[in-house]
Design a protein around this motif. Structure first.
Motif, PDB file in Angstrom:
ATOM      1  N   GLU A  44       5.905   7.262  -9.209  1.00 50.01           N
ATOM      2  CA  GLU A  44       6.296   6.026  -9.879  1.00 50.01           C
ATOM      3  C   GLU A  44       6.323   4.864  -8.889  1.00 50.01           C
ATOM      4  N   LEU A  45       6.835   5.115  -7.697  1.00 54.12           N
ATOM      5  CA  LEU A  45       6.817   4.098  -6.655  1.00 54.12           C
ATOM      6  C   LEU A  45       5.388   3.764  -6.257  1.00 54.12           C
ATOM      7  N   ALA A  46       4.571   4.777  -6.060  1.00 55.48           N
ATOM      8  CA  ALA A  46       3.175   4.541  -5.669  1.00 55.48           C
ATOM      9  C   ALA A  46       2.438   3.704  -6.715  1.00 55.48           C
ATOM     10  N   ASP A  47       2.760   3.926  -7.990  1.00 52.77           N
ATOM     11  CA  ASP A  47       2.042   3.244  -9.066  1.00 52.77           C
ATOM     12  C   ASP A  47       2.351   1.749  -9.156  1.00 52.77           C
ATOM     13  N   ILE A  48       3.480   1.304  -8.581  1.00 51.80           N
ATOM     14  CA  ILE A  48       3.791  -0.134  -8.655  1.00 51.80           C
ATOM     15  C   ILE A  48       3.335  -0.880  -7.405  1.00 51.80           C
ATOM     16  N   MET A  49       2.737  -0.163  -6.479  1.00 58.44           N
ATOM     17  CA  MET A  49       2.198  -0.811  -5.290  1.00 58.44           C
ATOM     18  C   MET A  49       0.814  -1.378  -5.588  1.00 58.44           C
ATOM     19  N   GLY A  50       0.377  -2.289  -4.734  1.00 58.92           N
ATOM     20  CA  GLY A  50      -0.924  -2.922  -4.960  1.00 58.92           C
ATOM     21  C   GLY A  50      -2.087  -1.971  -4.822  1.00 58.92           C
ATOM     22  N   ARG A  51      -1.968  -1.029  -3.882  1.00 64.57           N
ATOM     23  CA  ARG A  51      -3.012  -0.032  -3.650  1.00 64.57           C
ATOM     24  C   ARG A  51      -2.376   1.313  -3.421  1.00 64.57           C
ATOM     25  N   VAL A 106       0.844  -1.190   0.000  1.00 67.42           N
ATOM     26  CA  VAL A 106       0.000   0.000   0.000  1.00 67.42           C
ATOM     27  C   VAL A 106       0.882   1.244   0.000  1.00 67.42           C
ATOM     28  N   ALA A 107       0.601   2.157  -0.917  1.00 64.06           N
ATOM     29  CA  ALA A 107       1.258   3.463  -0.929  1.00 64.06           C
ATOM     30  C   ALA A 107       0.299   4.512  -0.371  1.00 64.06           C
ATOM     31  N   ILE A 108       0.845   5.441   0.421  1.00 59.60           N
ATOM     32  CA  ILE A 108       0.079   6.577   0.911  1.00 59.60           C
ATOM     33  C   ILE A 108       0.745   7.832   0.361  1.00 59.60           C
ATOM     34  N   VAL A 109       0.003   8.593  -0.440  1.00 62.92           N
ATOM     35  CA  VAL A 109       0.543   9.794  -1.068  1.00 62.92           C
ATOM     36  C   VAL A 109      -0.263  11.007  -0.603  1.00 62.92           C
ATOM     37  N   ASP A 140      -9.166   6.501  -1.896  1.00 62.59           N
ATOM     38  CA  ASP A 140      -8.531   5.396  -2.604  1.00 62.59           C
ATOM     39  C   ASP A 140      -8.293   5.815  -4.055  1.00 62.59           C
ATOM     40  N   GLN A 141      -7.010   5.837  -4.472  1.00 60.14           N
ATOM     41  CA  GLN A 141      -6.662   6.222  -5.840  1.00 60.14           C
ATOM     42  C   GLN A 141      -6.227   5.025  -6.682  1.00 60.14           C
ATOM     43  N   THR A 142      -6.468   3.820  -6.193  1.00 54.09           N
ATOM     44  CA  THR A 142      -6.057   2.625  -6.918  1.00 54.09           C
ATOM     45  C   THR A 142      -6.730   2.572  -8.275  1.00 54.09           C
ATOM     46  N   ARG A 143      -5.923   2.309  -9.307  1.00 54.98           N
ATOM     47  CA  ARG A 143      -6.464   2.283 -10.672  1.00 54.98           C
ATOM     48  C   ARG A 143      -6.928   0.885 -11.027  1.00 54.98           C
TER      49      ARG A 143
END
Length: 243
Positions: A222-229, A53-56, A240-243
């Motif tokens: 870029e790091l956030a985009d390769i995380m699961g969520r 999980v990424a938190i941005v 939640d910004q998960t694509r």
């Protein structure tokens, strides 16, 4: 508070699964010069074992505060933070310290390694503090350094390591006790792009290979985009910004 559609809590807790973390109605306030300052408001969140999980969010949006709540380094003003069903707000200080030593690993932007010790000793320190016999702790540290690609740096003073090597040593220290979760606050923020990518990929490899939950606070999209969520904090509210 969640964005329209599936929110942070809904996305993380399939029916019948007990989440590793559950946050319910979490607010965090601090006393400002003239009034209370709200950092987090109404945060509901579940995180499953093994997730990444990424938190941005913008600076000051509450990212590090949320990570500190997950790591028992802070307590909410309101609401609950549960770890494996236990309310961390009701734990005694020694219980929290034990949890941080064995169940929760931390990686920060700056490695915080001790310059007077070599790489192997730095990594072994946490196990020694936990009461593990020194020989066993050093053996485990050696195996863990191999996991992060630093087998040839065990006897080096940390002052002789490159920035990327120091961060990998810090990761080895954080996962030495094989915690259930690794919390990382801007783990690539002090590294160049190429080295940062190596560290990011290493964290995800460990997440997959060890089944260790990974929660990263980052400005690096870029790091956030390769995380699961990917979760975003805006004005203290979680989306939640998960694509």
């Amino acid at each position: 508070m969640t964005a329209p559609g599936q929110g942070p809590d809904e996305a993380a807790s399939p029916s019948g699964d007990e989440p590793l973390y559950r946050l319910a109605g979490v607010d965090k306030e601090y006393a400002g010069p003239a009034e209370q300052v709200t950092i987090l408001r109404g945060v509901d969140l579940s995180i499953r074992q093994g997730e990444s999980v990424a938190i941005v969010g913008a600076s000051g949006s509450g990212k590090s505060t949320l990570l500190h709540l997950l790591g028992t380094l802070d307590t909410p003003s309101q609401g609950q933070v549960l770890f494996q069903g236990r309310d961390m707000g009701t734990m005694a200080p020694d219980e929290k310290a034990g949890l941080r030593n064995r169940e929760i690993g931390f990686v920060f932007q700056f490695h915080h390694l001790l310059p007077e010790f070599d790489t192997l000793e730095n990594v072994a320190m946490q196990a020694i503090i936990a009461g593990m016999p020194r020989a066993q702790a050093l053996a485990r540290a050696r195996d863990t350094l191999a996991l992060v690609g630093l087998s040839d740096r065990t006897a080096h003073r940390v002052t002789t390591l490159s920035g990327g090597e120091r961060q990998r040593a810090a990761i080895a220290r954080a996962i030495l006790m094989r915690p259930k979760v690794l919390l990382a606050d801007e783990p690539t923020g002090n590294l160049d792009a190429r080295t940062g990518d190596v560290v990011a990929r290493l964290l995800l490899d460990l997440n997959r290979e060890l089944g260790m939950t990974l929660v990263i606070v980052t400005h690096n999209r870029e790091l956030a985009d390769i995380m699961g969520r990917c979760l975003e904090l805006r004005a203290g509210e979680l989306y939640d910004q998960t694509r």
